[in-house]
Design a protein around this motif. Structure first.
Motif, short mmCIF file in Angstrom:
data_model
loop_
_atom_site.label_atom_id
_atom_site.label_comp_id
_atom_site.label_asym_id
_atom_site.label_seq_id
_atom_site.Cartn_x
_atom_site.Cartn_y
_atom_site.Cartn_z
N ILE A 137 89.46 61.40 78.05
CA ILE A 137 88.96 62.47 78.88
C ILE A 137 90.00 62.40 80.23
CG2 ILE A 137 87.10 63.08 80.58
CD1 ILE A 137 85.15 61.83 78.82
N ALA A 138 90.53 63.60 80.17
CA ALA A 138 91.43 63.63 81.31
C ALA A 138 90.84 64.27 82.56
CB ALA A 138 92.40 64.91 80.98
N ARG A 145 91.46 65.56 86.57
CA ARG A 145 92.49 66.00 87.84
C ARG A 145 91.56 66.28 88.99
NH1 ARG A 145 95.01 65.33 83.93
NH2 ARG A 145 95.92 66.52 82.46
N THR A 195 90.02 71.62 76.12
CA THR A 195 91.50 72.07 75.95
C THR A 195 91.87 71.99 74.59
OG1 THR A 195 92.20 69.70 76.08
CG2 THR A 195 92.31 71.04 78.19
N GLU A 215 88.36 67.88 79.38
CA GLU A 215 89.24 67.79 80.94
C GLU A 215 88.11 67.89 82.02
OE1 GLU A 215 93.24 69.07 81.76
OE2 GLU A 215 92.14 70.61 82.92
N SER A 236 87.85 68.42 86.38
CA SER A 236 88.69 68.62 87.51
C SER A 236 87.79 68.64 88.69
CB SER A 236 89.36 70.10 87.54
OG SER A 236 88.22 71.07 87.62
#
Length: 267
Positions: free
Chosen positions: A53-54, A56, A179, A215, A217
Motif C-alpha cells: 500500500i502506497a 502519500r 492504481t 494508494e 493519500s
C-alpha cells in the motif's frame, strides 16, 4: 486461486510483523508517550509496505494540538501513523480486544468512554500529556466509519476538550484509490473502506489482502481551523470542524444516515 494465494502470502507477512512488533514491545517496554508513538509509526510503515500500500501526504503535521479527519476504516489509522508519530484517541472498547488491545495501549492510545463519568477528565489529561510530548493527537469526530464518499455528523466531546485546553485543531482528509485493475468484483467502498462491525472484520481484512494497487493519500490543512464561536458552543464548533474536513476533501453533499461501525479509533 491467485487472489487467494496472494491473501495467504500477505497474511503470513502481516502476522510476522505483528509478532515482531509484539516482541519489540515486550523487550523494550517504551515508557514515554513519544517512544510509544515512534514505535507505532515504524510498525505502521512496515505493515503498509508488506501489503504493497502506497501512502502519500499533502501538507505537514502540526507539532502539537489535534488533527481531525474523516474515517473510512481501520486503514486510516495505519496510514496516518505510518506518516508521522502521533497519539490516537480511541473508544475504550478497543482495549478489550485480544492482543490488538494490548498493542494499541502500548502504542500510547488515549482511551475515552462515551457517557461515563470522569471520561472527559481522563481525555483532558491525555491531551495534556501529548502536548507536553509535542505530539499531535489524532481522532475521528464522526464516531463511526463511512464509505469514503461523504463525512458523517461530528460528535463534539473530544473536540470541546481540545478547544477548552487551548490547543489548535487542524483538519485532515483521507482518501483511497486503486492504481491497478482488480476486476469488477473489487470496489473501494466495499473492499477497502470498512463500514461493517467487528464480526465482519476478519473476512474484510482477508479480502483486502488480495487487492493490488491500493494508494492512500492524506491531505492536511495549511493552518488550524478558525472557529467562530467560543469553546462552550459545542454544536457550532462540531459543524465548523466537519465543514473544514469536507472542504479539504472536496465534498459538498450532506451526510447520509445508516452507515456505522460500533468499535473503532473514533470518537
Amino acid at each position: 486461486m491467485v487472489r487467494f494465494l496472494r491473501s495467504v502470502g500477505r497474511f503470513l507477512k502481516l502476522s510476522a510483523i505483528f509478532a515482531s512488533g509484539a516482541v519489540q514491545l515486550v523487550a523494550r517496554r517504551p515508557a514515554t508517550l513519544a517512544e510509544r508513538a515512534e514505535w507505532l509509526h515504524r510498525f505502521a510503515a512496515r505493515a503498509l509496505s508488506s501489503l504493497g500500500i502506497a501512502v502519500r501526504v499533502e501538507g505537514r503535521f502540526p507539532v502539537r494540538g489535534a488533527v481531525i479527519s474523516n474515517h473510512t476504516g481501520y486503514l486510516d489509522i495505519v496510514a496516518i501513523a505510518a506518516l508521522h508519530p502521533v497519539a490516537f484517541v480511541a473508544k475504550s472498547e478497543l482495549a478489550d480486544f485480544p492482543l490488538l488491545g494490548w498493542m494499541t495501549t502500548m502504542a500510547g492510545t488515549l482511551y475515552v468512554e462515551r457517557g461515563r463519568g470522569g471520561s472527559a477528565v481522563r481525555a483532558r489529561s491525555g491531551l495534556q500529556s501529548a502536548a507536553e510530548a509535542n505530539l499531535p493527537v489524532v481522532f475521528f469526530p464522526e464516531g463511526t466509519t463511512s464509505n469514503g464518499a461523504t463525512v458523517m455528523k461530528f460528535h463534539s466531546g473530544i473536540l470541546a476538550q481540545v478547544r477548552e485546553a487551548g490547543e489548535p485543531v487542524t483538519a485532515a482528509f483521507v482518501r483511497f484509490r486503486l492504481t491497478e485493475d482488480n476486476g469488477p468484483q473489487v470496489s473501494l467502498e466495499r473492499d477497502v473502506c470498512f463500514c461493517g462491525d467487528e464480526v465482519l472484520l476478519v473476512p474484510h481484512v482477508f479480502r483486502l489482502l488480495a487487492i493490488r494497487g491500493i494508494e492512500v493519500s492524506v491531505r492536511i490543512a495549511d493552518s488550524p481551523i478558525a472557529f467562530s464561536a467560543d469553546p462552550g458552543n459545542r454544536k457550532l464548533a462540531a459543524a465548523e470542524a466537519r465543514a473544514a474536513v469536507m472542504e479539504l476533501g472536496g465534498i459538498t453533499e450532506p451526510a447520509p444516515v445508516g452507515l456505522s461501525s460500533p468499535v473503532g479509533l473514533s470518537f
